[in-house]
Enzyme design. Structure first.
Site, PDB file in Angstrom:
ATOM      1  N   ASP A 194       0.823  -1.224   0.000  1.00  0.00           N
ATOM      2  CA  ASP A 194       0.000   0.000   0.000  1.00  0.00           C
ATOM      3  C   ASP A 194       0.854   1.269   0.000  1.00  0.00           C
ATOM      4  OD1 ASP A 194       0.997   0.203   2.577  1.00  0.00           O
ATOM      5  OD2 ASP A 194      -0.958   0.509   3.520  1.00  0.00           O
TER       6      ASP A 194
ATOM      7  N   TYR B 271       3.734  -4.125  18.954  1.00  0.00           N
ATOM      8  CA  TYR B 271       4.256  -4.718  17.712  1.00  0.00           C
ATOM      9  C   TYR B 271       4.634  -6.182  17.932  1.00  0.00           C
ATOM     10  CZ  TYR B 271       7.873  -5.691  14.153  1.00  0.00           C
ATOM     11  OH  TYR B 271       8.638  -6.267  13.164  1.00  0.00           O
TER      12      TYR B 271
HETATM   13  N1  LIG Z   1      13.766  -4.571   9.455  1.00  0.00           N
HETATM   14  C1  LIG Z   1      13.910  -5.420  10.450  1.00  0.00           C
HETATM   15  O1  LIG Z   1      14.921  -5.415  11.125  1.00  0.00           O
HETATM   16  C2  LIG Z   1      12.827  -6.448  10.752  1.00  0.00           C
HETATM   17  C3  LIG Z   1      13.030  -7.306  11.835  1.00  0.00           C
HETATM   18  C4  LIG Z   1      12.045  -8.246  12.128  1.00  0.00           C
HETATM   19  C5  LIG Z   1      10.919  -8.355  11.331  1.00  0.00           C
HETATM   20  N2  LIG Z   1      10.749  -7.490  10.302  1.00  0.00           N
HETATM   21  C6  LIG Z   1       9.533  -7.626   9.513  1.00  0.00           C
HETATM   22  O2  LIG Z   1       9.883  -7.727   8.150  1.00  0.00           O
HETATM   23  C7  LIG Z   1       8.868  -7.123   7.350  1.00  0.00           C
HETATM   24  C8  LIG Z   1       9.462  -6.066   6.444  1.00  0.00           C
HETATM   25  O3  LIG Z   1      10.051  -5.049   7.263  1.00  0.00           O
HETATM   26  P1  LIG Z   1      10.888  -3.841   6.644  1.00  0.00           P
HETATM   27  O4  LIG Z   1      11.944  -3.490   7.617  1.00  0.00           O
HETATM   28  O5  LIG Z   1      11.238  -4.156   5.248  1.00  0.00           O
HETATM   29  O6  LIG Z   1       9.808  -2.674   6.722  1.00  0.00           O
HETATM   30  P2  LIG Z   1       9.211  -1.746   5.562  1.00  0.00           P
HETATM   31  O7  LIG Z   1       8.376  -0.739   6.277  1.00  0.00           O
HETATM   32  O8  LIG Z   1      10.285  -1.259   4.665  1.00  0.00           O
HETATM   33  O9  LIG Z   1       8.303  -2.765   4.748  1.00  0.00           O
HETATM   34  C9  LIG Z   1       6.944  -2.995   5.044  1.00  0.00           C
HETATM   35  C10 LIG Z   1       6.176  -2.845   3.754  1.00  0.00           C
HETATM   36  O10 LIG Z   1       4.797  -3.157   4.012  1.00  0.00           O
HETATM   37  C11 LIG Z   1       3.992  -2.188   3.357  1.00  0.00           C
HETATM   38  N3  LIG Z   1       2.717  -2.128   4.085  1.00  0.00           N
HETATM   39  C12 LIG Z   1       2.484  -1.642   5.327  1.00  0.00           C
HETATM   40  N4  LIG Z   1       1.181  -1.760   5.637  1.00  0.00           N
HETATM   41  C13 LIG Z   1       0.579  -2.337   4.566  1.00  0.00           C
HETATM   42  C14 LIG Z   1      -0.762  -2.707   4.283  1.00  0.00           C
HETATM   43  N5  LIG Z   1      -1.743  -2.494   5.172  1.00  0.00           N
HETATM   44  N6  LIG Z   1      -1.031  -3.276   3.083  1.00  0.00           N
HETATM   45  C15 LIG Z   1      -0.049  -3.490   2.157  1.00  0.00           C
HETATM   46  N7  LIG Z   1       1.238  -3.141   2.374  1.00  0.00           N
HETATM   47  C16 LIG Z   1       1.548  -2.581   3.582  1.00  0.00           C
HETATM   48  C17 LIG Z   1       4.785  -0.897   3.451  1.00  0.00           C
HETATM   49  O11 LIG Z   1       4.387   0.072   2.482  1.00  0.00           O
HETATM   50  C18 LIG Z   1       6.209  -1.408   3.221  1.00  0.00           C
HETATM   51  O12 LIG Z   1       6.527  -1.416   1.852  1.00  0.00           O
HETATM   52  C19 LIG Z   1       7.819  -6.593   8.311  1.00  0.00           C
HETATM   53  O13 LIG Z   1       6.821  -7.561   8.451  1.00  0.00           O
HETATM   54  C20 LIG Z   1       8.590  -6.447   9.609  1.00  0.00           C
HETATM   55  O14 LIG Z   1       7.755  -6.529  10.724  1.00  0.00           O
HETATM   56  C21 LIG Z   1      11.669  -6.534   9.989  1.00  0.00           C
END
Ligand SMILES: NC(=O)c1ccc[n+]([C@@H]2O[C@H](COP(=O)([O-])OP(=O)(O)OC[C@H]3O[C@@H](n4cnc5c(N)ncnc54)[C@H](O)[C@@H]3O)[C@@H](O)[C@H]2O)c1
Length: 314
Positions: A32, A142
């Site tokens: 989104d 979270y």
């Molecule tokens: N970055 C980290 O260190 C880390 C650690 C543990 C888990 N995670 C998990 O990995 C995943 C990716 O994280 P990231 O760091 O790339 O974050 P990010 O914010 O870059 O990626 C999340 C993506 O989800 C999209 N999004 C959010 N809400 C949405 C919705 N309602 N519908 C459709 N798309 C939606 C956002 O636009 C974004 O592109 C997440 O689930 C996060 O919880 C990340």
């Protein structure tokens, strides 16, 4: 193979989408764009700007595509936003995720869930590393929403024969990362140091200490795990994606400053309420299946190169 990547315009999801496309899979990205950016999208992948909370639209799209695997990365991924807006966090991370799980059941797709080891295990004592069998001790909304969806996955496996893999990421860093995620400090330090701006080390317990300890894992290792999960070759349902090595914020600042090759002005900050003091995960299961994680020096070098290129005037 047809692969649907939710959150594929975000940091980790875009790397998964890129690698899946390069591996010859047919990739569909749903995002989104709340924190993701179209510039992150790899060339040649089909993209739909859809909110996973929109059950009907998401379902129709996914049923048309009929994925063999869904890599579920779309999330409200900020701990601090979850503290301010727990309802919004649950709407996306629980209710939105349930829409994804329902579709996975309906089309018999494998579901790979981007969970968090960094937040889920809570405080990890000095000298210890949290294994997959360690109890979940979520200390933020979270972490609660991620832990909750993990439970739903187990239930869906019972009731609907869902085939799933939970990847519990430590603190993931790498090119394209934004400052809001769990390893956001890498992006913040890199941007500020490249501009010659001061950086701040927030205290772990007392002002002036070395700061909180985290397990920084390179995004390439998260991608490798996703690709293996698509193929169904990971023999475990739940896997930490981590290095097992703890790095303090000050140590991280020093490593990045030496890579950037600019003098660093480091200020000390107070402990931030809600920050875990120490989070380190046991990567034994991951390494037995996927080999060793990328060393921090190597991952940081690649990340620094990308941020240096990004910060150059075009
Ligand atoms: N970055 C980290 O260190 C880390 C650690 C543990 C888990 N995670 C998990 O990995 C995943 C990716 O994280 P990231 O760091 O790339 O974050 P990010 O914010 O870059 O990626 C999340 C993506 O989800 C999209 N999004 C959010 N809400 C949405 C919705 N309602 N519908 C459709 N798309 C939606 C956002 O636009 C974004 O592109 C997440 O689930 C996060 O919880 C990340």
């Amino acid at each position: 193979m047809r692969v649907l990547v939710t959150g594929g315009a975000g940091f980790i999801g875009s790397h998964v989408a890129e690698a899946a496309s390069e591996a010859g899979h047919n990739v569909l990205v749903v995002d989104d764009l709340s924190t993701g950016r179209t510039e992150n999208l790899p060339p040649g992948v089909d993209f739909h700007p859809v909110d996973i909370r929109n059950r009907e639209v998401f379902r129709e799209l996914a049923l048309q595509f009929r994925p063999d695997a869904i890599s579920h990365h779309a999330a409200q991924a900020s701990v601090s936003i979850s503290v301010r807006e727990p309802g919004y966090d649950a709407e996306v991370n629980v209710l939105g995720s349930l829409n994804v799980a329902e579709v996975a059941c309906e089309v018999s797709s494998r579901l790979i869930f981007a969970s968090t080891g960094g937040a889920l295990y809570g405080e990890v004592a000095d000298g210890a590393a949290a294994g997959e069998g360690s109890p979940a001790r979520p200390l933020s909304p979270y972490a609660c929403s991620k832990a909750s969806f993990e439970l739903y996955l187990k239930a869906f496996a019972e009731t609907a024969d869902l085939n799933y893999t939970i990847l519990r990421y430590a603190n993931v860093y790498g090119p394209r990362q934004n400052p809001h995620g769990e390893a956001g400090v890498v992006a913040i330090f890199l941007r500020r140091l490249l501009r010659g701006e001061p950086i701040q080390v927030n205290a772990r317990a007392r002002l002036g200490d070395d700061g909180c300890v985290r397990d920084y894992v390179f995004v390439r290792d998260a991608v490798r795990a996703n690709l293996a999960a698509f193929e169904g070759v990971l023999e475990r349902r739940t896997i930490n994606i981590a290095t097992g090595i703890g790095t303090s914020t000050r140590m991280l600042a020093e490593k990045i400053a030496s890579l950037v090759n600019k003098p660093a002005i480091v200020r000390d900050g107070e402990h931030r309420a809600g920050d875990l003091e120490r989070s380190v995960l046991d990567p034994t299961v991951m390494t037995s299946m996927l080999g060793d994680p990328t060393p921090l020096a190597e991952g940081l070098e690649a990340t620094t190169d990308w941020f240096r290129f990004e910060s150059e005037p075009s």
